[in-house]
Design a protein around this motif. Sequence first.
Motif, PDB file in Angstrom:
ATOM      1  N   UNK A  59       0.827  -1.209   0.000  1.00  0.00           N
ATOM      2  CA  UNK A  59       0.000   0.000   0.000  1.00  0.00           C
ATOM      3  C   UNK A  59       0.862   1.259   0.000  1.00  0.00           C
ATOM      4  N   UNK A  60       1.947   1.227   0.725  1.00  0.00           N
ATOM      5  CA  UNK A  60       2.820   2.393   0.795  1.00  0.00           C
ATOM      6  C   UNK A  60       3.783   2.473  -0.398  1.00  0.00           C
ATOM      7  N   UNK A  61       3.727   1.504  -1.295  1.00  0.00           N
ATOM      8  CA  UNK A  61       4.594   1.442  -2.482  1.00  0.00           C
ATOM      9  C   UNK A  61       6.067   1.505  -2.103  1.00  0.00           C
ATOM     10  N   UNK A  62       6.391   0.850  -1.008  1.00  0.00           N
ATOM     11  CA  UNK A  62       7.785   0.802  -0.568  1.00  0.00           C
ATOM     12  C   UNK A  62       8.450  -0.428  -1.152  1.00  0.00           C
ATOM     13  N   UNK A  63       9.681  -0.269  -1.533  1.00  0.00           N
ATOM     14  CA  UNK A  63      10.429  -1.436  -1.996  1.00  0.00           C
ATOM     15  C   UNK A  63      10.928  -2.207  -0.778  1.00  0.00           C
ATOM     16  N   UNK A  64      11.229  -3.473  -0.992  1.00  0.00           N
ATOM     17  CA  UNK A  64      11.702  -4.320   0.099  1.00  0.00           C
ATOM     18  C   UNK A  64      13.053  -3.799   0.565  1.00  0.00           C
ATOM     19  N   UNK A  65      13.135  -3.495   1.849  1.00  0.00           N
ATOM     20  CA  UNK A  65      14.370  -2.976   2.421  1.00  0.00           C
ATOM     21  C   UNK A  65      14.852  -3.904   3.530  1.00  0.00           C
ATOM     22  N   UNK A  66      15.894  -3.495   4.215  1.00  0.00           N
ATOM     23  CA  UNK A  66      16.486  -4.326   5.261  1.00  0.00           C
ATOM     24  C   UNK A  66      15.499  -4.576   6.400  1.00  0.00           C
ATOM     25  N   UNK A  67      14.722  -3.565   6.777  1.00  0.00           N
ATOM     26  CA  UNK A  67      13.724  -3.735   7.839  1.00  0.00           C
ATOM     27  C   UNK A  67      12.702  -4.804   7.451  1.00  0.00           C
ATOM     28  N   UNK A  68      12.219  -4.746   6.226  1.00  0.00           N
ATOM     29  CA  UNK A  68      11.253  -5.742   5.745  1.00  0.00           C
ATOM     30  C   UNK A  68      11.856  -7.142   5.816  1.00  0.00           C
ATOM     31  N   UNK A  69      13.091  -7.270   5.368  1.00  0.00           N
ATOM     32  CA  UNK A  69      13.739  -8.584   5.370  1.00  0.00           C
ATOM     33  C   UNK A  69      13.904  -9.132   6.780  1.00  0.00           C
TER      34      UNK A  69
END
Length: 144
Positions: A101-111
């Motif tokens: 929804x926020x159109x964020x790319x996968x980053x270190x926090x997500x991983x």
Amino acid sequence: MPTSPIVIGLISLTLGIALFALLKGGPAERLGGAMVGANLLLSVFVGSFLPPSVETLFRLTLDGLTALGLLVIAVRYASFWLGGAMLLYAAQFSLHAFYMVMSRSVDLLHMRINNLNFLGISVCLAVGTIVGWRRRVVSRRSAA
């Protein structure tokens, strides 16, 4: 296909725990192990062939369906470990939904959140299988 040693180790651990649940668990653990294993295999293999925009939606749908399936199993068998795994899958679904929804790319926090969450799901499945297996062994000994 994942290339990180941590992710490959987590996938191997989860597949091993799912297989352990299928072999040594009771009915709830077998169903839960099959769902977690199928989710993992579908996520890794099918997700690697999809374009990134479709892959995000695929993982979101897959995690939502797995959480719903675990909810049905948790209600049927009233197991604490299933409730924990279901809540962690719901958190996984929320993580994917937030990033989509926020159109964020996968980053270190997500991983990191994704890997810790999936490790928690594996631990729930392993603990549930061990407890169910031990309970059956004790009941067989007391019956004999």
